[in-house]
Design an enzyme around this catalytic site. Structure first.
Site, PDB file in Angstrom:
ATOM      1  N   CYS A   1       0.888  -1.159   0.000  1.00 40.88           N
ATOM      2  CA  CYS A   1       0.000   0.000   0.000  1.00 40.88           C
ATOM      3  C   CYS A   1       0.929   1.213   0.000  1.00 40.88           C
ATOM      4  O   CYS A   1       2.111   1.070  -0.325  1.00 40.88           O
ATOM      5  CB  CYS A   1      -0.949  -0.025   1.205  1.00 40.88           C
ATOM      6  SG  CYS A   1      -0.147  -0.134   2.819  1.00 40.88           S
ATOM      7  N   ASN A   2       0.444   2.373   0.321  1.00 43.28           N
ATOM      8  CA  ASN A   2       1.305   3.559   0.250  1.00 43.28           C
ATOM      9  C   ASN A   2       2.505   3.457   1.188  1.00 43.28           C
ATOM     10  O   ASN A   2       3.639   3.605   0.763  1.00 43.28           O
ATOM     11  CB  ASN A   2       0.509   4.828   0.543  1.00 43.28           C
ATOM     12  CG  ASN A   2      -0.396   5.201  -0.607  1.00 43.28           C
ATOM     13  OD1 ASN A   2      -0.159   4.816  -1.744  1.00 43.28           O
ATOM     14  ND2 ASN A   2      -1.462   5.930  -0.319  1.00 43.28           N
TER      15      ASN A   2
END
Length: 182
Positions: free
Chosen positions: A127-128
């Site tokens: 994810c980020n």
């Protein structure tokens, strides 16, 4: 439910300490660990088998050289665009990084995607920041195929990637544990 052979503690390299894991990572993932915890090894390779499971952030997912070096062939993407669609198989999940978000609805499909693709090469879940959404999916995978409880799987993943915030999606992980024990 049968234990997954890639996670069977009798069959794969399991570090005895964080120092041993860090040493293995530094030897096998150059510059990845020191660069703001870009990527972490979750399931090391078995002797003679080279597919593994990695958990990371979007910086790792955007590093084409690193992905190829680690033999990553499939990516579970919970943050950002699919950068190299012509080179890797993607499973894209669009869910915001908020406690009110429902990541549970994506767990079963994501776990099946990982299981299908880990047989062919290494898989990256990202994810980020690699601290909330992707660890939730990773924990779900470990719970299913290692037959671990939520607490055991969270401990297992956090040992390998200590920057995770496993509590953000704890309600969804608990819901998945209940689903698995039906």
């Amino acid at each position: 439910m049968k234990k997954h052979t890639l996670i069977d503690s009798n069959n794969f390299y399991s570090p005895r300490s964080k120092e041993e894991l860090f040493e293995w990572n530094n030897k096998n993932i150059p510059n990845a660990i020191s660069n703001k915890k870009k990527i972490s090894l979750i399931i090391p390779p078995l002797p003679g088998i080279h597919y593994t499971l990695y958990l990371g952030n979007k910086v790792a997912a955007n590093d084409n050289n690193l992905l190829h070096k680690l033999n990553i062939t499939a990516i579970v993407n919970l943050g950002g665009p699919n950068m190299f669609e012509d080179e890797f198989t993607y499973h894209k999940i669009t869910v915001s990084d908020k406690e009110t978000s429902d990541i549970y609805q994506y767990m079963a499909d994501s776990v099946l995607f990982i299981d299908e693709h880990i047989q062919q090469g290494s898989v990256l879940i990202h994810c980020n920041g690699g601290m909330n959404r992707s660890p939730a999916i990773t924990i779900a995978y470990i719970m299913k195929f290692a037959e671990m409880t939520m607490t055991e799987a969270m401990t297992f993943v956090k040992f390998r990637r200590n920057c995770i915030n496993s509590t953000r999606f704890e309600k969804d992980i608990l819901k998945y544990q209940k689903y698995l024990t039906k």
